[in-house]
Motif scaffolding. Structure first.
Motif, PDB file in Angstrom:
ATOM      1  N   ALA A  54       9.926   0.511   7.029  1.00 35.22           N
ATOM      2  CA  ALA A  54       9.191   1.758   6.797  1.00 35.22           C
ATOM      3  C   ALA A  54      10.140   2.950   6.719  1.00 35.22           C
ATOM      4  O   ALA A  54       9.955   3.862   5.905  1.00 35.22           O
ATOM      5  CB  ALA A  54       8.164   1.968   7.909  1.00 35.22           C
ATOM      6  N   LYS A  55      11.173   2.964   7.566  1.00 34.15           N
ATOM      7  CA  LYS A  55      12.145   4.056   7.518  1.00 34.15           C
ATOM      8  C   LYS A  55      12.939   4.026   6.215  1.00 34.15           C
ATOM      9  O   LYS A  55      13.326   5.072   5.689  1.00 34.15           O
ATOM     10  CB  LYS A  55      13.085   3.958   8.719  1.00 34.15           C
ATOM     11  CG  LYS A  55      12.402   4.277  10.042  1.00 34.15           C
ATOM     12  CD  LYS A  55      13.365   4.154  11.218  1.00 34.15           C
ATOM     13  CE  LYS A  55      12.669   4.497  12.525  1.00 34.15           C
ATOM     14  NZ  LYS A  55      13.581   4.362  13.701  1.00 34.15           N
ATOM     15  N   GLN A  56      13.185   2.821   5.677  1.00 28.05           N
ATOM     16  CA  GLN A  56      13.854   2.730   4.385  1.00 28.05           C
ATOM     17  C   GLN A  56      12.995   3.301   3.267  1.00 28.05           C
ATOM     18  O   GLN A  56      13.511   3.823   2.285  1.00 28.05           O
ATOM     19  CB  GLN A  56      14.203   1.268   4.087  1.00 28.05           C
ATOM     20  CG  GLN A  56      15.246   0.678   5.031  1.00 28.05           C
ATOM     21  CD  GLN A  56      15.466  -0.808   4.793  1.00 28.05           C
ATOM     22  OE1 GLN A  56      14.879  -1.402   3.883  1.00 28.05           O
ATOM     23  NE2 GLN A  56      16.314  -1.422   5.615  1.00 28.05           N
ATOM     24  N   TYR A  57      11.672   3.228   3.453  1.00 29.86           N
ATOM     25  CA  TYR A  57      10.747   3.850   2.504  1.00 29.86           C
ATOM     26  C   TYR A  57      10.741   5.373   2.654  1.00 29.86           C
ATOM     27  O   TYR A  57      10.161   6.078   1.825  1.00 29.86           O
ATOM     28  CB  TYR A  57       9.326   3.340   2.727  1.00 29.86           C
ATOM     29  CG  TYR A  57       8.995   2.028   2.065  1.00 29.86           C
ATOM     30  CD1 TYR A  57       9.632   0.858   2.443  1.00 29.86           C
ATOM     31  CD2 TYR A  57       8.025   1.946   1.072  1.00 29.86           C
ATOM     32  CE1 TYR A  57       9.313  -0.357   1.863  1.00 29.86           C
ATOM     33  CE2 TYR A  57       7.693   0.742   0.478  1.00 29.86           C
ATOM     34  CZ  TYR A  57       8.351  -0.407   0.869  1.00 29.86           C
ATOM     35  OH  TYR A  57       8.036  -1.606   0.288  1.00 29.86           O
ATOM     36  N   HIS A  80       2.990  12.080   2.934  1.00 29.45           N
ATOM     37  CA  HIS A  80       2.728  12.326   4.362  1.00 29.45           C
ATOM     38  C   HIS A  80       2.028  11.099   4.947  1.00 29.45           C
ATOM     39  O   HIS A  80       0.800  11.060   5.071  1.00 29.45           O
ATOM     40  CB  HIS A  80       1.880  13.578   4.546  1.00 29.45           C
ATOM     41  CG  HIS A  80       2.549  14.818   4.044  1.00 29.45           C
ATOM     42  ND1 HIS A  80       3.644  15.371   4.658  1.00 29.45           N
ATOM     43  CD2 HIS A  80       2.283  15.604   2.976  1.00 29.45           C
ATOM     44  CE1 HIS A  80       4.015  16.451   3.998  1.00 29.45           C
ATOM     45  NE2 HIS A  80       3.208  16.613   2.974  1.00 29.45           N
ATOM     46  N   ILE A  81       2.827  10.090   5.259  1.00 28.73           N
ATOM     47  CA  ILE A  81       2.308   8.803   5.719  1.00 28.73           C
ATOM     48  C   ILE A  81       2.952   8.463   7.060  1.00 28.73           C
ATOM     49  O   ILE A  81       4.164   8.590   7.229  1.00 28.73           O
ATOM     50  CB  ILE A  81       2.598   7.684   4.696  1.00 28.73           C
ATOM     51  CG1 ILE A  81       1.954   8.019   3.347  1.00 28.73           C
ATOM     52  CG2 ILE A  81       2.111   6.343   5.214  1.00 28.73           C
ATOM     53  CD1 ILE A  81       2.325   7.055   2.242  1.00 28.73           C
ATOM     54  N   VAL A  82       2.123   8.031   8.017  1.00 27.97           N
ATOM     55  CA  VAL A  82       2.600   7.569   9.311  1.00 27.97           C
ATOM     56  C   VAL A  82       2.310   6.077   9.421  1.00 27.97           C
ATOM     57  O   VAL A  82       1.187   5.639   9.142  1.00 27.97           O
ATOM     58  CB  VAL A  82       1.908   8.322  10.472  1.00 27.97           C
ATOM     59  CG1 VAL A  82       2.381   7.776  11.815  1.00 27.97           C
ATOM     60  CG2 VAL A  82       2.201   9.812  10.381  1.00 27.97           C
ATOM     61  N   VAL A  83       3.309   5.306   9.799  1.00 27.30           N
ATOM     62  CA  VAL A  83       3.169   3.850   9.922  1.00 27.30           C
ATOM     63  C   VAL A  83       3.222   3.482  11.408  1.00 27.30           C
ATOM     64  O   VAL A  83       4.088   3.957  12.145  1.00 27.30           O
ATOM     65  CB  VAL A  83       4.303   3.124   9.165  1.00 27.30           C
ATOM     66  CG1 VAL A  83       4.275   1.634   9.464  1.00 27.30           C
ATOM     67  CG2 VAL A  83       4.195   3.381   7.677  1.00 27.30           C
ATOM     68  N   VAL A 107       0.836  -1.203   0.000  1.00 22.78           N
ATOM     69  CA  VAL A 107       0.000   0.000   0.000  1.00 22.78           C
ATOM     70  C   VAL A 107       0.870   1.252   0.000  1.00 22.78           C
ATOM     71  O   VAL A 107       0.648   2.186  -0.776  1.00 22.78           O
ATOM     72  CB  VAL A 107      -0.925   0.005   1.242  1.00 22.78           C
ATOM     73  CG1 VAL A 107      -1.623   1.347   1.381  1.00 22.78           C
ATOM     74  CG2 VAL A 107      -1.959  -1.098   1.139  1.00 22.78           C
ATOM     75  N   ALA A 108       1.884   1.276   0.879  1.00 29.08           N
ATOM     76  CA  ALA A 108       2.753   2.442   0.968  1.00 29.08           C
ATOM     77  C   ALA A 108       3.485   2.681  -0.351  1.00 29.08           C
ATOM     78  O   ALA A 108       3.637   3.824  -0.796  1.00 29.08           O
ATOM     79  CB  ALA A 108       3.750   2.259   2.105  1.00 29.08           C
ATOM     80  N   GLY A 109       3.954   1.598  -0.995  1.00 31.36           N
ATOM     81  CA  GLY A 109       4.652   1.749  -2.262  1.00 31.36           C
ATOM     82  C   GLY A 109       3.777   2.384  -3.324  1.00 31.36           C
ATOM     83  O   GLY A 109       4.213   3.265  -4.071  1.00 31.36           O
ATOM     84  N   GLU A 110       2.500   1.938  -3.400  1.00 32.19           N
ATOM     85  CA  GLU A 110       1.579   2.498  -4.392  1.00 32.19           C
ATOM     86  C   GLU A 110       1.296   3.972  -4.102  1.00 32.19           C
ATOM     87  O   GLU A 110       1.216   4.797  -5.019  1.00 32.19           O
ATOM     88  CB  GLU A 110       0.275   1.700  -4.396  1.00 32.19           C
ATOM     89  CG  GLU A 110       0.424   0.247  -4.835  1.00 32.19           C
ATOM     90  CD  GLU A 110       0.766   0.119  -6.312  1.00 32.19           C
ATOM     91  OE1 GLU A 110       0.458   1.053  -7.077  1.00 32.19           O
ATOM     92  OE2 GLU A 110       1.349  -0.914  -6.697  1.00 32.19           O
ATOM     93  N   LEU A 111       1.130   4.314  -2.822  1.00 35.39           N
ATOM     94  CA  LEU A 111       0.840   5.701  -2.465  1.00 35.39           C
ATOM     95  C   LEU A 111       2.028   6.611  -2.753  1.00 35.39           C
ATOM     96  O   LEU A 111       1.856   7.748  -3.212  1.00 35.39           O
ATOM     97  CB  LEU A 111       0.454   5.790  -0.980  1.00 35.39           C
ATOM     98  CG  LEU A 111      -0.829   5.078  -0.565  1.00 35.39           C
ATOM     99  CD1 LEU A 111      -1.057   5.224   0.938  1.00 35.39           C
ATOM    100  CD2 LEU A 111      -2.032   5.630  -1.324  1.00 35.39           C
ATOM    101  N   LEU A 112       3.239   6.126  -2.469  1.00 35.20           N
ATOM    102  CA  LEU A 112       4.423   6.930  -2.727  1.00 35.20           C
ATOM    103  C   LEU A 112       4.607   7.180  -4.224  1.00 35.20           C
ATOM    104  O   LEU A 112       5.085   8.252  -4.626  1.00 35.20           O
ATOM    105  CB  LEU A 112       5.655   6.243  -2.151  1.00 35.20           C
ATOM    106  CG  LEU A 112       5.766   6.212  -0.621  1.00 35.20           C
ATOM    107  CD1 LEU A 112       6.943   5.342  -0.189  1.00 35.20           C
ATOM    108  CD2 LEU A 112       5.925   7.622  -0.063  1.00 35.20           C
ATOM    109  N   GLN A 113       4.230   6.211  -5.046  1.00 36.73           N
ATOM    110  CA  GLN A 113       4.388   6.375  -6.483  1.00 36.73           C
ATOM    111  C   GLN A 113       3.512   7.487  -7.044  1.00 36.73           C
ATOM    112  O   GLN A 113       3.867   8.124  -8.035  1.00 36.73           O
ATOM    113  CB  GLN A 113       4.067   5.062  -7.202  1.00 36.73           C
ATOM    114  CG  GLN A 113       5.170   4.025  -7.075  1.00 36.73           C
ATOM    115  CD  GLN A 113       4.879   2.785  -7.906  1.00 36.73           C
ATOM    116  OE1 GLN A 113       3.878   2.711  -8.613  1.00 36.73           O
ATOM    117  NE2 GLN A 113       5.774   1.805  -7.830  1.00 36.73           N
ATOM    118  N   VAL A 114       2.366   7.737  -6.417  1.00 33.37           N
ATOM    119  CA  VAL A 114       1.467   8.801  -6.898  1.00 33.37           C
ATOM    120  C   VAL A 114       1.705  10.113  -6.163  1.00 33.37           C
ATOM    121  O   VAL A 114       0.925  11.063  -6.311  1.00 33.37           O
ATOM    122  CB  VAL A 114      -0.007   8.373  -6.760  1.00 33.37           C
ATOM    123  CG1 VAL A 114      -0.290   7.153  -7.610  1.00 33.37           C
ATOM    124  CG2 VAL A 114      -0.364   8.098  -5.295  1.00 33.37           C
TER     125      VAL A 114
END
Length: 598
Positions: free
Chosen positions: A482-485, A468-471, A457-464
């Motif tokens: 997550a920090k590597q992302y 501003h995402i909190v895990v 999910v995070a990968g798809e959101l970052l691509q668009v």
């Protein structure tokens, strides 16, 4: 002391069950009475749109030794309740890492130091002019110099103003006051025992040395030992162990500071600040929350036990005069010093309103200065009672003064009927920074669980372009991913309100739950709907059986794994070469029949 009336109904020959002498159970009965009365009167205060703290203090006054007399062991209860103040400061320290603490700037440090000195001198001068002895005047000045860390921090935290300009300055000054408790206590003790100034200086130097040792030891413990302990697999598997470890750190830091002759609350705060850089800080803060709430409530109820309504009624004029002098005097001194140290006058006024009371450590100073009347005492009985009454009265006024703090400047402008002047450059820069921060942080997404599903999910959101995402996850390895992302990762149990609040749920536009457990999913859905009903909820559903349960709980969008698996299997088959072969082979008999018919 309070005794259960039902005990008299038992026969004298009835065998005693247990080996305890009953002292502990009698003390527990007093604590339960205080908490019950605090719950009742706190609820009534909230119903009347007043601060619950007023109800807690009133509860202690009602059942305390000076009114109904149901609870009389006020010293033991107050000593226990002081742990609540330490836990409160430990939790606040977990929010203030060293970089954030440094951003408080020089204003709180300078203004706090001058505030303690000037308030002490003001109290000393006024009481000396009224005919008090120098020793008694100095003790009164020391008591007045301190404000209530527990009350102010609790109110600012509840009103989400702890990070406001006046809130940050008030917190910084309170920390300076907590440090000042050490020399003030040494001075009062020396006056009581007839110590020389040289002995006071030696003791002060020893205290500073012990404080440095305390910081060094806890810095090494939290940065080199604790991370390795928290990464043990047994701690991740058993939720009991992290909770026990959190309480050990919180209470242990307060106890260690006390053993070194330092302020337990200040020691707990320092430990919290040193631990704030750890990814486990939020979960630790959530784990100590229940006990902190109980003990802080008990603390304010214990404060109310010191009130003697009979004495106050007989000396009402004196008490009102002392309260007015303290509130107005501390307001003017704190406002003036904060303004002279560089804080804009609007925020300096708010800081002054927040700190216009006498603090909880003043009870300790008053008790020490009182000593044993007739043997060794600095304060007379009337002075002691007047200061205790005034302290409680200023604590009761504090919620109202803090409510005035944010809009005090606007209120003065309206009363003076002047056109609002443009704030100075520093105030404007503060406002711009806060506004920009609120704009950039008001639109973000929270992902609960960062296993393979959360990572996708995070990968798809970052691509668009949604960054501003909190895990939130309980697995330390997932947080490293997550920090590597490049995401903000927070270790915590998402079923706890404290963890969701710290993650910024109230500002989140979307919460994505990727956790496989339907039970945990429903718990989180209920919490989110209770705390932030307007936030969108996208939820993972592992089995179709739970689809409607999650929907009924309040989820907006549900991704049903079984339905999704079926769709994906069918899609993969339809895109495969096997489908082409089967499709062509199934069409051949139809073509033959069509040719025969034609």
């Amino acid at each position: 002391m309070f005794y259960f009336p039902c005990c008299s109904l038992l026969p004298e020959s009835f065998p005693v069950l247990g080996v305890a002498d009953g002292t502990m159970w009698t003390s527990l009965a007093g604590i339960l009475l205080l908490l019950g009365a605090a719950l009742l009167l706190g609820t009534i205060a909230e119903q009347l749109r007043q601060s619950a703290l007023l109800g807690y203090i009133a509860a202690g006054t009602l059942v305390g030794p000076n009114l109904l007399g149901w609870v009389s062991n006020q010293k033991d209860i107050f000593d226990l309740a002081e742990l609540g103040v330490a836990l409160l400061l430990f939790a606040i320290g977990l929010e203030f890492s060293l970089p954030r603490l440094r951003r408080l700037g020089r204003i709180p440090l300078l203004a706090g130091t001058l505030q303690v000195i000037f308030t002490l001198l003001a109290g000393l001068t006024v009481t000396a002019l009224l005919g008090f002895s120098i020793a008694e005047s100095l003790a009164v000045g020391a008591m007045i110099a301190l404000s209530s860390t527990a009350c102010v921090v609790r109110m600012l935290n509840d009103r989400a103003e702890l990070d406001s300009p006046h809130g940050r300055t008030a917190l910084g000054i309170l920390l300076v006051q907590d440090i000042a408790v050490i020399p003030l206590m040494l001075i009062v003790t020396a006056l009581l025992n007839g110590g020389t100034p040289g002995e006071v200086i030696v003791q002060l130097g020893l205290s500073l040395l012990l404080a440095a040792v305390f910081v060094a030891v806890f810095y090494g413990l939290f940065n080199f030992v604790l991370p390795r302990v928290l990464e043990l697999s047994s701690l991740r598997r058993n939720r009991d162990f992290p909770i026990l470890l959190a309480m050990l750190m919180a209470a242990g830091s307060a106890w260690s500071a006390h053993q070194l002759g330092l302020s337990p609350a200040l020691g707990a705060f320092v430990a919290g600040v040193l631990l704030a850089i750890s990814p486990f800080a939020t979960q630790i803060r959530a784990d100590i929350q229940p006990l902190k709430t109980v003990l802080v409530t008990l603390f304010f109820a214990a404060v109310g036990m010191f009130a003697d309504l009979g004495w106050i009624a007989g000396h009402l004029g004196l008490v009102l005069a002392v309260v007015a002098a303290i509130v107005l005097g501390k307001l003017v001194i704190t406002f003036g010093l904060a303004y002279l140290c560089g804080q804009p006058w609007q925020f300096a006024l708010g800081t002054g309103l927040c700190l216009a009371q006498v603090g909880e450590f003043s009870f300790v100073l008053a008790t020490v200065a009182r000593g044993e009347p007739g043997i060794s005492s600095i304060l007379s009985e009337n002075t002691f009672r007047a200061m205790i009454a005034a302290t409680i009265a200023t604590l009761i006024l504090t919620p109202y003064l803090i409510q005035l703090a944010p809009g005090a400047a606007d209120l003065i402008r309206r009363l003076s009927q002047r056109k609002p002047k443009q704030v100075d450059e520093q105030a404007a820069s503060n406002i711009i920074v806060e506004d920009s921060a609120s704009k950039t942080e008001s639109d973000f997404i929270i992902i609960l669980g960062f296993g393979p599903a959360g990572q996708r999910v995070a990968g798809e959101l970052l691509q668009v372009g949604l960054k501003h995402i909190v895990v939130i996850d309980l697995n330390h390895e997932n947080l490293q991913i997550a920090k590597q992302y490049g995401l903000h990762a927070q270790l915590g149990d998402a079923t706890q309100i404290e963890v969701l609040e710290h993650a910024g749920l109230y500002r989140a536009r979307l919460v994505i739950i990727t956790l496989p457990s339907p039970t945990i999913g429903r718990q989180i859905i209920h919490l989110v709907r209770q705390m932030a009903p307007g936030t969108s909820l996208y939820v993972r559903c592992r089995y179709h059986l739970h689809h409607w349960q999650l929907l009924a709980a309040g989820a907006d969008v549900i991704v049903d794994e079984e339905e999704h698996v079926g769709e994906r299997l069918a899609q993969q088959f339809l895109e495969s070469s096997l489908y082409q072969q089967l499709s062509s082979s199934s069409r051949e008999p139809e073509k033959k029949r069509e040719q025969q018919d034609s």
